[in-house]
Design an enzyme around this catalytic site. Structure first.
Site, PDB file in Angstrom:
ATOM      1  N   TRP A  26       5.682   8.958   3.649  1.00  0.00           N
ATOM      2  CA  TRP A  26       6.314   9.195   2.348  1.00  0.00           C
ATOM      3  C   TRP A  26       5.834  10.548   1.835  1.00  0.00           C
ATOM      4  CZ3 TRP A  26       9.914   5.840   0.579  1.00  0.00           C
ATOM      5  CH2 TRP A  26      10.372   6.008  -0.727  1.00  0.00           C
ATOM      6  N   SER A  58       1.660   4.906   1.177  1.00  0.00           N
ATOM      7  CA  SER A  58       0.238   4.854   0.857  1.00  0.00           C
ATOM      8  C   SER A  58      -0.322   3.441   0.801  1.00  0.00           C
ATOM      9  CB  SER A  58      -0.022   5.588  -0.464  1.00  0.00           C
ATOM     10  OG  SER A  58       0.215   6.977  -0.285  1.00  0.00           O
ATOM     11  N   VAL A  59       0.489   2.466   0.435  1.00  0.00           N
ATOM     12  CA  VAL A  59      -0.005   1.081   0.374  1.00  0.00           C
ATOM     13  C   VAL A  59      -0.456   0.604   1.748  1.00  0.00           C
ATOM     14  CG1 VAL A  59       0.700  -1.310  -0.056  1.00  0.00           C
ATOM     15  CG2 VAL A  59       1.287   0.466  -1.698  1.00  0.00           C
ATOM     16  N   GLU A  60       0.148   1.140   2.793  1.00  0.00           N
ATOM     17  CA  GLU A  60      -0.194   0.733   4.154  1.00  0.00           C
ATOM     18  C   GLU A  60      -1.429   1.438   4.704  1.00  0.00           C
ATOM     19  OE1 GLU A  60       3.645  -0.323   2.955  1.00  0.00           O
ATOM     20  OE2 GLU A  60       3.071   1.760   3.297  1.00  0.00           O
ATOM     21  N   VAL A  80       0.546  10.805  -0.669  1.00  0.00           N
ATOM     22  CA  VAL A  80       0.941  11.353  -1.965  1.00  0.00           C
ATOM     23  C   VAL A  80       1.632  10.246  -2.743  1.00  0.00           C
ATOM     24  CG1 VAL A  80       2.410  13.013  -3.177  1.00  0.00           C
ATOM     25  CG2 VAL A  80       1.226  13.697  -1.071  1.00  0.00           C
ATOM     26  N   VAL A  81       1.165  10.005  -3.969  1.00  0.00           N
ATOM     27  CA  VAL A  81       1.802   9.043  -4.862  1.00  0.00           C
ATOM     28  C   VAL A  81       2.133   9.785  -6.144  1.00  0.00           C
ATOM     29  CG1 VAL A  81       1.612   6.820  -6.043  1.00  0.00           C
ATOM     30  CG2 VAL A  81       0.383   7.197  -3.878  1.00  0.00           C
ATOM     31  N   VAL A  82       3.429   9.829  -6.486  1.00  0.00           N
ATOM     32  CA  VAL A  82       3.892  10.549  -7.671  1.00  0.00           C
ATOM     33  C   VAL A  82       4.316   9.529  -8.725  1.00  0.00           C
ATOM     34  CG1 VAL A  82       5.553  12.222  -8.571  1.00  0.00           C
ATOM     35  CG2 VAL A  82       4.666  12.472  -6.230  1.00  0.00           C
ATOM     36  N   HIS A  88       4.813   0.860 -11.229  1.00  0.00           N
ATOM     37  CA  HIS A  88       4.582   0.862  -9.780  1.00  0.00           C
ATOM     38  C   HIS A  88       3.486   1.851  -9.382  1.00  0.00           C
ATOM     39  CE1 HIS A  88       5.551   0.338  -5.553  1.00  0.00           C
ATOM     40  NE2 HIS A  88       5.641   1.655  -5.418  1.00  0.00           N
ATOM     41  N   HIS A 113     -10.899   9.631   0.883  1.00  0.00           N
ATOM     42  CA  HIS A 113      -9.728   9.352   0.052  1.00  0.00           C
ATOM     43  C   HIS A 113      -8.968  10.654  -0.159  1.00  0.00           C
ATOM     44  CE1 HIS A 113      -7.211   8.165  -3.271  1.00  0.00           C
ATOM     45  NE2 HIS A 113      -7.730   6.952  -3.317  1.00  0.00           N
TER      46      HIS A 113
END
Length: 158
Positions: A26, A58-60, A80-82, A88, A113
């Site tokens: 992602w 990222s959850v995985e 990357v988490v936006v 969520h 991390h």
């Protein structure tokens, strides 16, 4: 991003260490750069071996990080988490951080991390290690985790 307080460690002598890297697909255009920079840091530190795994998001990351932690001296997780318009973002960030921390503690293996948790894609680009980025999270996460693995090795036996 704080923009200050970084310890300034650029490389370490990790020639006897193996490292696993798990990277999300992602936001791949940024994660691919982070992965490249992490691998460059591993090379600059003389890492003995690198194993790379890719996952969807990222959850995985934690479950693959755990599998790698059982095989390697250190692990780096990259993603990357936006932030979006829903909660969520909070759930993903909490899940990833708690999962990676649990892996590190349960396996007694340092887990770096390298997951960018940002409000905008521009903030992620500023931290991804692009030529004009102000940070290089792939590089810094790799060096930090190798440094931790070396510190663990240096502890006297119990």
């Amino acid at each position: 991003m704080a923009g200050f307080g970084e310890p300034g460690v650029t490389t370490v002598d990790a020639r006897d260490l193996t490292v696993g890297v798990v990277a999300a697909r992602w936001h791949g255009e940024l994660v691919d750069v982070m992965l490249s920079r992490a691998l460059a840091a591993a090379d600059a530190c003389g890492v003995a071996g690198v194993q790379v795994a890719r996952v969807a998001g990222s959850v995985e990351l934690p479950v693959l990080a755990q599998a790698l932690a059982r095989r390697c001296d250190a692990v780096v997780a990259l993603g990357v988490v936006v932030r979006g318009a829903t909660a969520h973002f909070d759930y993903v960030c909490t899940s990833v951080t708690e999962g990676l921390t649990r892996v590190s503690l349960d396996e007694a293996t340092p887990v770096g991390h390298g997951v960018l948790t940002v409000d905008t894609i521009d903030q992620a680009a500023e931290r991804a290690g692009l030529p004009d980025s102000i940070e290089d999270k792939g590089w810094s996460a790799m060096v930090a985790v190798l440094d931790a693995a070396l510190a663990l090795r240096a502890l006297p036996p119990t």
